[in-house]
Design a protein around this motif. Structure first.
Motif, PDB file in Angstrom:
ATOM      1  N   ASP A  34      24.079 -42.574  51.352  1.00 41.78           N
ATOM      2  CA  ASP A  34      23.030 -41.981  50.520  1.00 41.78           C
ATOM      3  C   ASP A  34      23.080 -40.482  50.800  1.00 41.78           C
ATOM      4  N   ILE A  35      23.642 -39.748  49.853  1.00 48.38           N
ATOM      5  CA  ILE A  35      23.845 -38.310  50.050  1.00 48.38           C
ATOM      6  C   ILE A  35      22.774 -37.548  49.290  1.00 48.38           C
ATOM      7  N   ASP A  36      21.995 -36.778  50.019  1.00 45.58           N
ATOM      8  CA  ASP A  36      20.943 -35.947  49.435  1.00 45.58           C
ATOM      9  C   ASP A  36      21.556 -34.576  49.137  1.00 45.58           C
ATOM     10  N   ILE A  37      21.970 -34.394  47.897  1.00 44.38           N
ATOM     11  CA  ILE A  37      22.641 -33.149  47.496  1.00 44.38           C
ATOM     12  C   ILE A  37      21.710 -31.951  47.634  1.00 44.38           C
ATOM     13  N   GLN A  38      20.450 -32.110  47.265  1.00 48.91           N
ATOM     14  CA  GLN A  38      19.497 -31.004  47.367  1.00 48.91           C
ATOM     15  C   GLN A  38      19.419 -30.501  48.811  1.00 48.91           C
ATOM     16  N   ALA A  39      19.249 -31.408  49.761  1.00 50.93           N
ATOM     17  CA  ALA A  39      19.147 -31.023  51.171  1.00 50.93           C
ATOM     18  C   ALA A  39      20.465 -30.452  51.678  1.00 50.93           C
ATOM     19  N   THR A  40      21.575 -31.035  51.271  1.00 56.86           N
ATOM     20  CA  THR A  40      22.883 -30.565  51.727  1.00 56.86           C
ATOM     21  C   THR A  40      23.170 -29.149  51.249  1.00 56.86           C
ATOM     22  N   LEU A  41      22.901 -28.877  49.975  1.00 58.49           N
ATOM     23  CA  LEU A  41      23.154 -27.534  49.445  1.00 58.49           C
ATOM     24  C   LEU A  41      22.226 -26.500  50.069  1.00 58.49           C
ATOM     25  N   ASP A  42      21.001 -26.906  50.371  1.00 55.51           N
ATOM     26  CA  ASP A  42      20.074 -25.997  51.041  1.00 55.51           C
ATOM     27  C   ASP A  42      20.570 -25.701  52.457  1.00 55.51           C
ATOM     28  N   GLU A  43      20.960 -26.750  53.183  1.00 54.92           N
ATOM     29  CA  GLU A  43      21.406 -26.585  54.570  1.00 54.92           C
ATOM     30  C   GLU A  43      22.725 -25.816  54.665  1.00 54.92           C
ATOM     31  N   LYS A  44      23.684 -26.142  53.836  1.00 56.00           N
ATOM     32  CA  LYS A  44      25.031 -25.569  53.957  1.00 56.00           C
ATOM     33  C   LYS A  44      25.192 -24.224  53.262  1.00 56.00           C
ATOM     34  N   LEU A  45      24.442 -24.039  52.152  1.00 54.73           N
ATOM     35  CA  LEU A  45      24.628 -22.817  51.360  1.00 54.73           C
ATOM     36  C   LEU A  45      23.366 -21.966  51.213  1.00 54.73           C
ATOM     37  N   GLY A  46      22.219 -22.520  51.613  1.00 56.78           N
ATOM     38  CA  GLY A  46      20.968 -21.821  51.396  1.00 56.78           C
ATOM     39  C   GLY A  46      20.588 -21.747  49.921  1.00 56.78           C
ATOM     40  N   GLU A  47      21.138 -22.682  49.125  1.00 54.83           N
ATOM     41  CA  GLU A  47      20.900 -22.693  47.683  1.00 54.83           C
ATOM     42  C   GLU A  47      19.882 -23.767  47.321  1.00 54.83           C
ATOM     43  N   GLU A  48      19.010 -23.427  46.371  1.00 57.23           N
ATOM     44  CA  GLU A  48      18.058 -24.404  45.848  1.00 57.23           C
ATOM     45  C   GLU A  48      18.732 -25.197  44.736  1.00 57.23           C
ATOM     46  N   PHE A  49      18.421 -26.491  44.689  1.00 59.61           N
ATOM     47  CA  PHE A  49      18.979 -27.363  43.661  1.00 59.61           C
ATOM     48  C   PHE A  49      17.965 -28.449  43.367  1.00 59.61           C
ATOM     49  N   ARG A  50      18.024 -29.002  42.190  1.00 50.82           N
ATOM     50  CA  ARG A  50      17.111 -30.092  41.809  1.00 50.82           C
ATOM     51  C   ARG A  50      17.307 -31.285  42.742  1.00 50.82           C
ATOM     52  N   GLN A  51      16.344 -32.198  42.751  1.00 49.88           N
ATOM     53  CA  GLN A  51      16.505 -33.432  43.520  1.00 49.88           C
ATOM     54  C   GLN A  51      17.678 -34.198  42.931  1.00 49.88           C
ATOM     55  N   TYR A  52      18.601 -34.612  43.812  1.00 50.13           N
ATOM     56  CA  TYR A  52      19.842 -35.226  43.363  1.00 50.13           C
ATOM     57  C   TYR A  52      20.396 -36.057  44.513  1.00 50.13           C
ATOM     58  N   ARG A  53      20.514 -37.349  44.297  1.00 52.64           N
ATOM     59  CA  ARG A  53      21.029 -38.243  45.339  1.00 52.64           C
ATOM     60  C   ARG A  53      22.237 -39.003  44.814  1.00 52.64           C
ATOM     61  N   ILE A  54      23.216 -39.173  45.662  1.00 56.86           N
ATOM     62  CA  ILE A  54      24.387 -39.987  45.355  1.00 56.86           C
ATOM     63  C   ILE A  54      24.318 -41.220  46.248  1.00 56.86           C
ATOM     64  N   LEU A  55      24.273 -42.380  45.617  1.00 58.73           N
ATOM     65  CA  LEU A  55      24.231 -43.650  46.329  1.00 58.73           C
ATOM     66  C   LEU A  55      25.611 -44.302  46.220  1.00 58.73           C
ATOM     67  N   GLY A  56      26.274 -44.480  47.332  1.00 56.97           N
ATOM     68  CA  GLY A  56      27.586 -45.128  47.350  1.00 56.97           C
ATOM     69  C   GLY A  56      27.390 -46.634  47.429  1.00 56.97           C
ATOM     70  N   ALA A  57      27.552 -47.307  46.291  1.00 61.18           N
ATOM     71  CA  ALA A  57      27.264 -48.738  46.199  1.00 61.18           C
ATOM     72  C   ALA A  57      28.530 -49.571  46.348  1.00 61.18           C
ATOM     73  N   CYS A  58      28.403 -50.673  47.084  1.00 62.13           N
ATOM     74  CA  CYS A  58      29.551 -51.560  47.293  1.00 62.13           C
ATOM     75  C   CYS A  58      29.097 -53.010  47.215  1.00 62.13           C
ATOM     76  N   ASN A  59      29.849 -53.797  46.462  1.00 59.81           N
ATOM     77  CA  ASN A  59      29.669 -55.235  46.419  1.00 59.81           C
ATOM     78  C   ASN A  59      30.852 -55.808  47.199  1.00 59.81           C
ATOM     79  N   PRO A  60      30.642 -56.248  48.439  1.00 57.76           N
ATOM     80  CA  PRO A  60      31.766 -56.642  49.288  1.00 57.76           C
ATOM     81  C   PRO A  60      32.730 -57.660  48.676  1.00 57.76           C
ATOM     82  N   PRO A  61      32.248 -58.746  48.047  1.00 55.50           N
ATOM     83  CA  PRO A  61      33.223 -59.691  47.480  1.00 55.50           C
ATOM     84  C   PRO A  61      34.097 -59.068  46.392  1.00 55.50           C
ATOM     85  N   LEU A  62      33.503 -58.239  45.534  1.00 55.11           N
ATOM     86  CA  LEU A  62      34.280 -57.600  44.482  1.00 55.11           C
ATOM     87  C   LEU A  62      35.209 -56.532  45.057  1.00 55.11           C
TER      88      LEU A  62
END
Length: 138
Positions: A34-62
Protein backbone atom coordinates in the motif's frame (compact mmCIF):
# COMPACT_ATOMS: atom_id res chain seq x y z
CA UNK A 1 -5.42 3.50 -25.10
CA UNK A 2 -7.48 2.35 -22.14
CA UNK A 3 -5.50 0.20 -19.75
CA UNK A 4 -7.61 0.60 -16.62
CA UNK A 5 -11.18 0.10 -15.52
CA UNK A 6 -12.53 2.57 -13.01
CA UNK A 7 -15.34 4.08 -11.03
CA UNK A 8 -15.76 7.44 -9.36
CA UNK A 9 -17.45 7.67 -5.97
CA UNK A 10 -18.22 10.23 -3.33
CA UNK A 11 -17.06 9.86 0.23
CA UNK A 12 -14.16 10.18 2.60
CA UNK A 13 -10.90 9.15 0.95
CA UNK A 14 -9.83 6.75 3.71
CA UNK A 15 -13.29 5.15 3.71
CA UNK A 16 -12.99 4.57 -0.04
CA UNK A 17 -9.58 2.93 0.44
CA UNK A 18 -10.94 0.70 3.21
CA UNK A 19 -14.01 -0.24 1.14
CA UNK A 20 -11.77 -1.04 -1.83
CA UNK A 21 -9.50 -3.27 0.26
CA UNK A 22 -12.53 -5.12 1.65
CA UNK A 23 -13.96 -5.59 -1.85
CA UNK A 24 -10.59 -6.90 -3.05
CA UNK A 25 -10.49 -9.38 -0.16
CA UNK A 26 -14.02 -10.52 -1.02
CA UNK A 27 -12.74 -11.37 -4.51
CA UNK A 28 -9.76 -13.34 -3.19
CA UNK A 29 -7.08 -10.63 -3.40
CA UNK A 30 -4.67 -9.65 -0.70
CA UNK A 31 -3.00 -6.25 -0.69
CA UNK A 32 0.73 -6.95 -0.71
CA UNK A 33 1.73 -3.30 -0.65
CA UNK A 34 0.00 0.00 0.00
CA UNK A 35 1.97 2.96 -1.32
CA UNK A 36 0.91 6.41 -0.14
CA UNK A 37 2.10 8.59 -3.03
CA UNK A 38 1.10 11.83 -1.31
CA UNK A 39 3.23 11.05 1.75
CA UNK A 40 6.12 9.71 -0.34
CA UNK A 41 6.32 12.78 -2.57
CA UNK A 42 6.13 15.06 0.46
CA UNK A 43 8.87 13.12 2.28
CA UNK A 44 11.22 12.60 -0.67
CA UNK A 45 10.68 15.79 -2.67
CA UNK A 46 8.90 18.22 -0.35
CA UNK A 47 6.14 18.39 -2.97
CA UNK A 48 2.41 18.56 -2.27
CA UNK A 49 0.21 16.12 -4.16
CA UNK A 50 -3.40 14.99 -4.00
CA UNK A 51 -4.31 11.93 -1.93
CA UNK A 52 -3.20 8.98 -4.03
CA UNK A 53 -2.68 5.36 -2.98
CA UNK A 54 -1.42 2.40 -4.97
CA UNK A 55 -2.66 -0.96 -3.72
CA UNK A 56 -0.65 -3.93 -4.98
CA UNK A 57 -3.29 -6.66 -5.21
CA UNK A 58 -2.54 -10.36 -5.56
CA UNK A 59 -4.77 -13.40 -5.86
CA UNK A 60 -2.36 -16.21 -4.94
CA UNK A 61 -4.04 -19.06 -6.88
CA UNK A 62 -4.24 -16.96 -10.06
CA UNK A 63 -0.70 -15.66 -9.60
CA UNK A 64 0.57 -19.21 -9.15
CA UNK A 65 -1.27 -20.37 -12.25
CA UNK A 66 0.13 -17.48 -14.26
CA UNK A 67 3.70 -17.88 -13.01
CA UNK A 68 3.59 -21.60 -13.72
CA UNK A 69 2.67 -20.82 -17.32
CA UNK A 70 4.97 -17.81 -17.78
CA UNK A 71 7.82 -17.35 -15.29
CA UNK A 72 8.51 -13.77 -16.44
CA UNK A 73 4.93 -12.78 -15.53
CA UNK A 74 6.27 -11.73 -12.14
CA UNK A 75 7.49 -8.52 -13.76
CA UNK A 76 3.82 -7.56 -14.18
CA UNK A 77 2.74 -8.51 -10.66
CA UNK A 78 1.12 -7.53 -8.39
CA UNK A 79 -1.85 -6.05 -10.21
CA UNK A 80 -2.26 -2.43 -9.17
CA UNK A 81 -5.42 -0.76 -7.99
CA UNK A 82 -5.21 2.98 -7.42
CA UNK A 83 -7.39 5.26 -5.33
CA UNK A 84 -7.01 9.00 -5.79
CA UNK A 85 -8.75 12.34 -5.40
CA UNK A 86 -10.03 13.66 -8.69
CA UNK A 87 -9.86 17.33 -9.65
CA UNK A 88 -13.57 17.72 -8.89
CA UNK A 89 -13.31 16.30 -5.37
CA UNK A 90 -14.64 12.81 -6.05
CA UNK A 91 -12.56 9.73 -5.34
CA UNK A 92 -11.55 7.51 -8.25
CA UNK A 93 -10.88 3.79 -7.87
CA UNK A 94 -9.04 2.43 -10.88
CA UNK A 95 -7.73 -1.07 -11.55
CA UNK A 96 -5.37 -2.27 -14.22
CA UNK A 97 -7.15 -4.07 -17.04
CA UNK A 98 -5.41 -7.38 -16.41
CA UNK A 99 -6.55 -8.84 -19.70
CA UNK A 100 -4.73 -6.07 -21.57
CA UNK A 101 -1.77 -6.35 -19.21
CA UNK A 102 -1.18 -10.06 -19.80
CA UNK A 103 -1.79 -9.48 -23.51
CA UNK A 104 1.69 -8.01 -23.79
CA UNK A 105 3.15 -11.44 -23.07
CA UNK A 106 1.84 -12.89 -26.35
CA UNK A 107 1.07 -16.07 -24.41
CA UNK A 108 -2.47 -17.23 -25.22
CA UNK A 109 -2.42 -19.55 -22.21
CA UNK A 110 -2.65 -16.45 -19.97
CA UNK A 111 -5.80 -15.09 -21.63
CA UNK A 112 -8.17 -16.88 -19.27
CA UNK A 113 -6.24 -15.62 -16.23
CA UNK A 114 -6.32 -12.04 -17.51
CA UNK A 115 -10.03 -12.32 -18.14
CA UNK A 116 -10.64 -13.80 -14.70
CA UNK A 117 -8.70 -11.04 -12.92
CA UNK A 118 -10.43 -8.33 -14.97
CA UNK A 119 -13.86 -9.77 -14.16
CA UNK A 120 -12.97 -9.86 -10.46
CA UNK A 121 -11.76 -6.26 -10.59
CA UNK A 122 -15.02 -5.25 -12.29
CA UNK A 123 -16.90 -6.82 -9.37
CA UNK A 124 -14.62 -4.96 -6.93
CA UNK A 125 -15.46 -1.65 -8.60
CA UNK A 126 -19.17 -2.51 -8.63
CA UNK A 127 -19.03 -3.33 -4.91
CA UNK A 128 -17.28 -0.03 -4.12
CA UNK A 129 -19.88 1.88 -6.14
CA UNK A 130 -22.73 -0.01 -4.50
CA UNK A 131 -21.33 0.65 -1.02
CA UNK A 132 -20.48 4.33 -1.51
CA UNK A 133 -22.60 5.50 -4.44
CA UNK A 134 -21.50 6.66 -7.84
CA UNK A 135 -20.18 10.22 -8.03
CA UNK A 136 -22.57 10.82 -10.93
CA UNK A 137 -25.49 10.01 -8.62
CA UNK A 138 -24.45 12.65 -6.08
Amino acid sequence: MDYTIQTSVTGDFDDVVDTTITALEDEGFGVLCDIDIQATLDEKLGEEFRQYRILGACNPPLAYEGLTEEIELGALLPCNVIVYESDDGDVVVSAVDAHRLVGITDNDALDSIGTEVTERFERVLAAVTEELGSASEA
